[in-house]
Design an enzyme around this catalytic site. Structure first.
Site, PDB file in Angstrom:
ATOM      1  N   LYS A 173     -60.112  58.005   8.367  1.00 25.50           N
ATOM      2  CA  LYS A 173     -59.219  58.584   9.383  1.00 25.50           C
ATOM      3  C   LYS A 173     -59.698  58.172  10.756  1.00 25.50           C
ATOM      4  O   LYS A 173     -60.894  57.941  10.960  1.00 25.50           O
ATOM      5  CB  LYS A 173     -59.247  60.112   9.281  1.00 25.50           C
ATOM      6  CG  LYS A 173     -58.044  60.778   9.892  1.00 25.50           C
ATOM      7  CD  LYS A 173     -56.886  60.745   8.926  1.00 25.50           C
ATOM      8  CE  LYS A 173     -55.692  61.523   9.373  1.00 25.50           C
ATOM      9  NZ  LYS A 173     -54.802  61.803   8.234  1.00 25.50           N
TER      10      LYS A 173
ATOM     11  N   THR B 160     -43.402  61.482   3.352  1.00 21.77           N
ATOM     12  CA  THR B 160     -44.222  62.694   3.262  1.00 21.77           C
ATOM     13  C   THR B 160     -43.337  63.870   2.856  1.00 21.77           C
ATOM     14  O   THR B 160     -43.655  64.623   1.923  1.00 21.77           O
ATOM     15  CB  THR B 160     -44.921  62.973   4.609  1.00 21.77           C
ATOM     16  OG1 THR B 160     -45.614  61.787   5.001  1.00 21.77           O
ATOM     17  CG2 THR B 160     -45.893  64.127   4.515  1.00 21.77           C
TER      18      THR B 160
HETATM   19  N1  GLU Z   1     -51.490  60.331   7.984  1.00 21.45           N
HETATM   20  C1  GLU Z   1     -50.928  60.458   6.685  1.00 21.45           C
HETATM   21  C2  GLU Z   1     -51.756  61.408   5.838  1.00 21.45           C
HETATM   22  O1  GLU Z   1     -52.489  62.212   6.338  1.00 21.45           O
HETATM   23  C3  GLU Z   1     -50.647  59.112   6.031  1.00 21.45           C
HETATM   24  C4  GLU Z   1     -51.854  58.282   5.743  1.00 21.45           C
HETATM   25  C5  GLU Z   1     -51.525  56.878   5.251  1.00 21.45           C
HETATM   26  O2  GLU Z   1     -50.375  56.585   5.006  1.00 21.45           O
HETATM   27  O3  GLU Z   1     -52.483  56.113   5.115  1.00 21.45           O
HETATM   28  O4  GLU Z   1     -51.657  61.413   4.639  1.00 21.45           O
END
Ligand code: GLU
Length: 421
Positions: free
Chosen positions: A102, A186
């Site tokens: 992250k 999502t």
């Molecule tokens: N930020 C999103 C999460 O927390 C997507 C992460 C991604 O697609 O790599 O799952």
């Protein structure tokens, strides 16, 4: 309320239930690498400003580090460590061949111009490009990072390595290597999980009321999708406040109104309420799609929902999780509920690697199959261990991570605490 400690608590609980090897737990309790940098960016005013930025690479046991980057004023290292750790578990739950990572930049994206955001993004890439890559660490959007930002990211990285590299980042616009269905993934993934869970418990969308906290990428699409499936959306909220109407509202009108007037609270579909008050209003299902630490000891006793769907990362703190679970509230945990985003990120990356793009139906069918498979595995584990869905989700992930660690050997999770370029 430390988000990282909360994540460790969730891990420890599951590890105890499944009697996980202590070495595996210890290994996964620390990120592999942490990069901290200071980005120097020229603002439109001519002034030079400095922004703290991070990239935490938690684990690459099951594949390249994977996870978004957030642009938020108070981002701190513990938060990014927690989110990176969650990504490792999320990718393992989803059964996709990635580890977890992250990133974050301390900035107020809402107050920055397009040019400032572009310069900031390019600076971030310049700072991290030697430690990321399509087969090593693949960032993506998170809070306040848009497809446009991913396009600049891909462009700057491709320029620096002198090679067109769309697979270095996901969540890009379709025109520059994005995948159909990534924008809604999502919310769509969460809706598939909820639908399947309800089907198995003889519940129907019709007559079921929903409140959605958060109206960004996850929340606004969730409200629209759930409304289209027949649920009655009685409440929504954004950072400015909430909107409630016990008779139900049309989220498509609220999206339109937010675009014109800046907040959901200005829409005449319902009555304005406080941003936290919305969580305590009557409803059957509460969708948490804002951010971490929202359901806490302060409000847990006032939650009326019977099911909580966590589209945000870490929205329920451990104490509230325990209290609500004891009260019989079903919490569909973040690492399952919002895994549709990273799953379609994986599809995007696959399409980039092959330079061959799939139609939307293919993305949707594959997402549905993958996320329902992940849910079924978790339901089986829940049954076996008589535990909560969150505990079962962590057990599901630990099981895969433990096997990978044992097969690869103890050198696989190299720890190198902090490195500065
Ligand atoms: N930020 C999103 C999460 O927390 C997507 C992460 C991604 O697609 O790599 O799952």
């Amino acid at each position: 309320m430390n988000f990282y400690e909360n994540t460790l608590k969730n891990m420890n609980k599951a590890a105890k239930i499944m009697k996980l090897d202590q070495e595996t737990l210890d290994t996964l309790s620390y990120p592999q690498k942490t990069l901290m940098v200071n980005l120097q960016v020229r603002m439109d005013s001519g002034e030079m400003k400095y922004f703290e930025a991070y990239r935490v690479q938690h684990s690459e046991l099951r594949g390249p580090f994977k996870g978004g980057i957030r642009y938020l004023p108070n981002v701190d290292l513990d938060e990014i460590k927690a989110l990176a750790t969650e990504m490792t578990f999320k990718c393992a739950v989803a059964g996709i061949p990635y580890g977890g990572g992250k990133g974050g930049v301390c900035c107020n994206a809402k107050e920055m111009s397009k040019g400032e955001l572009e310069r900031l993004t390019r600076k971030y890439v310049q700072a991290v490009y030697q430690v990321i890559g399509p087969n090593h660490d693949i960032p993506a959007p998170d809070m306040y990072t848009t497809p446009q930002i991913m396009a600049w990211f891909m462009d700057e990285y491709s320029r620096l390595v002198n090679q067109y590299s769309p697979g270095v980042v996901t969540g890009k616009p379709i025109e520059v290597g994005g995948s159909l269905g990534r924008g809604t993934a999502t919310a769509q993934g969460g809706a598939y999980v909820l639908e399947e869970y309800m089907k198995r418990h003889d519940m129907k969308a019709e007559g079921t009321t929903v409140i959605v906290q958060g109206f960004g990428n996850a929340g606004s699409f969730a409200a629209e999708i759930l409304h289209s499936m027949g649920f009655t959306v009685v409440g929504v909220s954004d950072s400015k406040g909430g909107l409630y109407n016990e008779k139900g509202m049309d989220p498509f009108c609220i999206v339109k109104s937010k675009k014109e007037k800046g907040s959901v609270t200005n829409c005449d579909e319902g009555k304005a309420v406080g941003p936290m008050e919305i969580l305590e209003k009557p409803c059957d299902i509460l969708v948490l799609a804002a951010m971490e630490n929202q359901v806490t000891e302060a409000n847990m006793k006032n939650i009326k929902a019977k099911i909580i769907l966590e589209l945000a990362n870490g929205p329920t703190i451990a104490e509230a999780d325990e209290y609500l679970s004891k009260q019989g509230v079903v919490i569909i945990p973040d690492i399952l509920a919002n895994s549709g985003g990273v799953t379609v990120s994986y599809f995007e990356w696959l399409q980039n690697q092959q330079a061959y793009y799939w139609p939307l139906e293919e993305v949707e069918v594959k997402l549905k199959r993958a996320i329902i498979e992940a849910l079924v595995r978790i339901l089986d584990l829940q049954n076996e261990h008589k535990c909560t869905l969150r505990e079962a989700a962590y057990i599901s992930a630990f099981d895969r991570l433990d096997k990978a660690l044992k097969l690869r050997g103890s050198g696989a999770h190299l720890r190198c605490k902090v490195y500065n370029k």
